[in-house]
Design an enzyme around this catalytic site. Structure first.
Site, PDB file in Angstrom:
ATOM      1  N   LYS A 227       2.403   5.065 -11.176  1.00 13.70           N
ATOM      2  CA  LYS A 227       1.497   4.015 -10.711  1.00 13.70           C
ATOM      3  C   LYS A 227       1.322   2.935 -11.785  1.00 13.70           C
ATOM      4  CE  LYS A 227      -0.295   4.183  -7.203  1.00 13.70           C
ATOM      5  NZ  LYS A 227       0.176   3.761  -5.845  1.00 13.70           N
TER       6      LYS A 227
ATOM      7  N   LEU B 250       0.814  -1.214   0.000  1.00  8.14           N
ATOM      8  CA  LEU B 250       0.000   0.000   0.000  1.00  8.14           C
ATOM      9  C   LEU B 250       0.848   1.264   0.000  1.00  8.14           C
ATOM     10  CD1 LEU B 250      -2.608  -1.026   2.755  1.00  8.14           C
ATOM     11  CD2 LEU B 250      -2.446  -1.793   0.387  1.00  8.14           C
TER      12      LEU B 250
ATOM     13  N   PRO C   9     -43.172  10.851  41.312  1.00  8.32           N
ATOM     14  CA  PRO C   9     -44.080   9.910  41.981  1.00  8.32           C
ATOM     15  C   PRO C   9     -45.502  10.464  42.063  1.00  8.32           C
ATOM     16  CG  PRO C   9     -42.003  10.028  43.165  1.00  8.32           C
ATOM     17  CD  PRO C   9     -41.960  11.105  42.122  1.00  8.32           C
ATOM     18  N   GLY C  10     -46.470   9.596  41.767  1.00  4.42           N
ATOM     19  CA  GLY C  10     -47.875   9.969  41.844  1.00  4.42           C
ATOM     20  C   GLY C  10     -48.408  10.707  40.628  1.00  4.42           C
TER      21      GLY C  10
ATOM     22  N   TYR D  43       2.493  11.237 -11.756  1.00 14.01           N
ATOM     23  CA  TYR D  43       1.908  10.325 -10.768  1.00 14.01           C
ATOM     24  C   TYR D  43       1.287   9.112 -11.452  1.00 14.01           C
ATOM     25  CZ  TYR D  43      -1.174   8.482  -7.132  1.00 14.01           C
ATOM     26  OH  TYR D  43      -1.829   7.652  -6.249  1.00 14.01           O
TER      27      TYR D  43
ATOM     28  N   ASN E 230     -10.947   7.891  -5.236  1.00  8.56           N
ATOM     29  CA  ASN E 230     -10.795   8.614  -3.976  1.00  8.56           C
ATOM     30  C   ASN E 230     -11.439   7.806  -2.855  1.00  8.56           C
ATOM     31  OD1 ASN E 230      -9.714  11.424  -4.797  1.00  8.56           O
ATOM     32  ND2 ASN E 230     -11.391  11.063  -6.233  1.00  8.56           N
TER      33      ASN E 230
END
Length: 370
Positions: free
Chosen positions: A108, A54, A282-283, A104, A133
């Site tokens: 490659k 890689l 509560p209640g 480039y 990409n």
């Protein structure tokens, strides 16, 4: 146990691959990166059974470095394997730019040719991926990924620059690439016209990417959740969250508080409803209303109480006891007036889901005591 080598191991793609390989108990892993001496690479090649190559150069200081960092390093690895009479599979991370006539792309393409020639000469499998990409977690912003840069800037309230929002990009998600690489390691690579392929790819414009990322940022205020049935949106949202500043992982919610307790919306979606947290003292009894079409689910996670129902036009009252000690969802059907009462001595906490976000212009809520 198979022994694998990953070059470029600390890069964006390499680090994602390495963290996955490390969790496989059937593998031994060796890594190589730019800081390591090349003698380490040669030594490693004498032992490994598979090479993930890689490492590469895409933004060198000198144009000549394109060749040395891409074609040159690849050729060096293959020459070392040949000298040691090693016949092992090699996977190359190349680029869709390999077809372009620039330094480039040329470097490659030479690297690809070298790998294909090695595979043919040694009669071993080789896997050349021309990747578009990439996006995903751990990608460096302000380098060579517009998605990483946009994510970082928007998450950190920095401006982004788009010269032409209509420009289309082809993207692959890093986890999908890793999955494809692992398939190649296990002898299950997808091959098309001699090249190994990753699926799926996504085509989207710069403007659409920016719009999505800005909507993710706004979602903390409007409580929206992106469309997770769209796999690209799902992956982009995960990527965006990974760029949040470390002091901004949390965000406040608006609590509607009164003497009875509180009611707080948590999530709103276009097609999956709304989730809220209800706290009752509560209640206290809350509710005493019914809906024509809207339906809800109640889940008491702390405290105890009772949910009561009465079908409209009927006098029979149904009761369901609820408790945080025994988690159980209670469905609230349409056409039944209902309420929930805290019968305990502590606050009762209820998670509530409704199949549609509240619309003040069409509330579908009729008040009537149970």
């Amino acid at each position: 146990m198979k022994h694998v080598l990953v070059t470029g191991s600390s890069g964006f793609l390499g680090s994602n691959l390495v963290e996955t390989l490390r969790r496989r108990k059937d593998l031994k892993l060796t890594t190589f990166d730019i800081e390591d001496d090349e003698s380490v690479l040669s030594s490693s090649l004498s032992e490994v059974d598979f090479v993930f190559h890689l490492a590469g150069v895409n933004r060198p200081k000198n144009e000549a470095d394109f060749h040395s960092g891409n074609a040159g390093l690849t050729e060096s690895i293959l020459e070392s394997l040949c000298k040691q009479n090693r016949k092992i599979p090699v996977l190359l991370s190349s680029s869709t730019q390999a077809i372009l006539d620039n330094p480039y792309g040329h470097s490659k393409r030479l690297a690809e040719d070298a790998v294909f020639a090695y595979g043919q000469e040694k009669n071993v499998p080789v896997f050349v991926y021309r990747l578009p990409n990439l996006f995903g977690k751990w990608c460096r912003p302000n380098y060579n990924s517009v998605v990483a840069t946009f994510c970082h800037n928007i998450a950190n309230e920095l401006p982004i620059q788009i010269n032409d929002p209509s420009v289309s990009m082809t993207l692959a998600y890093v986890d999908d690439v890793v999955t494809a690489f692992l398939a190649a390691l296990d002898g299950k690579a997808a091959i098309q016209d001699d090249f190994a392929v990753v699926k799926p790819y996504y085509s989207i414009s710069l403007g659409e990417i920016a719009e999505l990322l800005n909507s993710f940022k706004s979602s903390r205020n409007d409580l929206s959740i992106p469309n997770m049935s769209d796999f690209f949106v799902k992956k982009l949202y995960s990527t965006y969250l990974s760029y949040l500043p470390t002091n901004s992982f949390s965000y406040p919610l608006k609590m509607n508080v009164d003497e009875r307790g509180s009611f707080t919306e948590f999530i709103r979606t276009i097609d999956r409803g709304q989730a809220s947290v209800n706290i009752s003292k509560p209640g206290i009894t809350k509710g005493n209303h019914w809906h024509h079409t809207k339906n809800e689910k109640f889940l008491v996670v702390s405290g105890q109480g009772v949910v009561r129902f009465r079908k409209i036009g009927n006098e029979e009252i149904l009761e369901y006891t609820v408790s945080g000690n025994h988690l159980e969802v209670v469905d609230i059907p349409s056409g039944y007036t209902h309420n929930i009462s805290n019968t305990g001595d502590t606050d009762m906490v209820t998670l509530m889901w409704v199949n549609e976000a509240f619309d003040p212009d069409n509330p579908d809520t009729m008040f009537e005591p149970v």
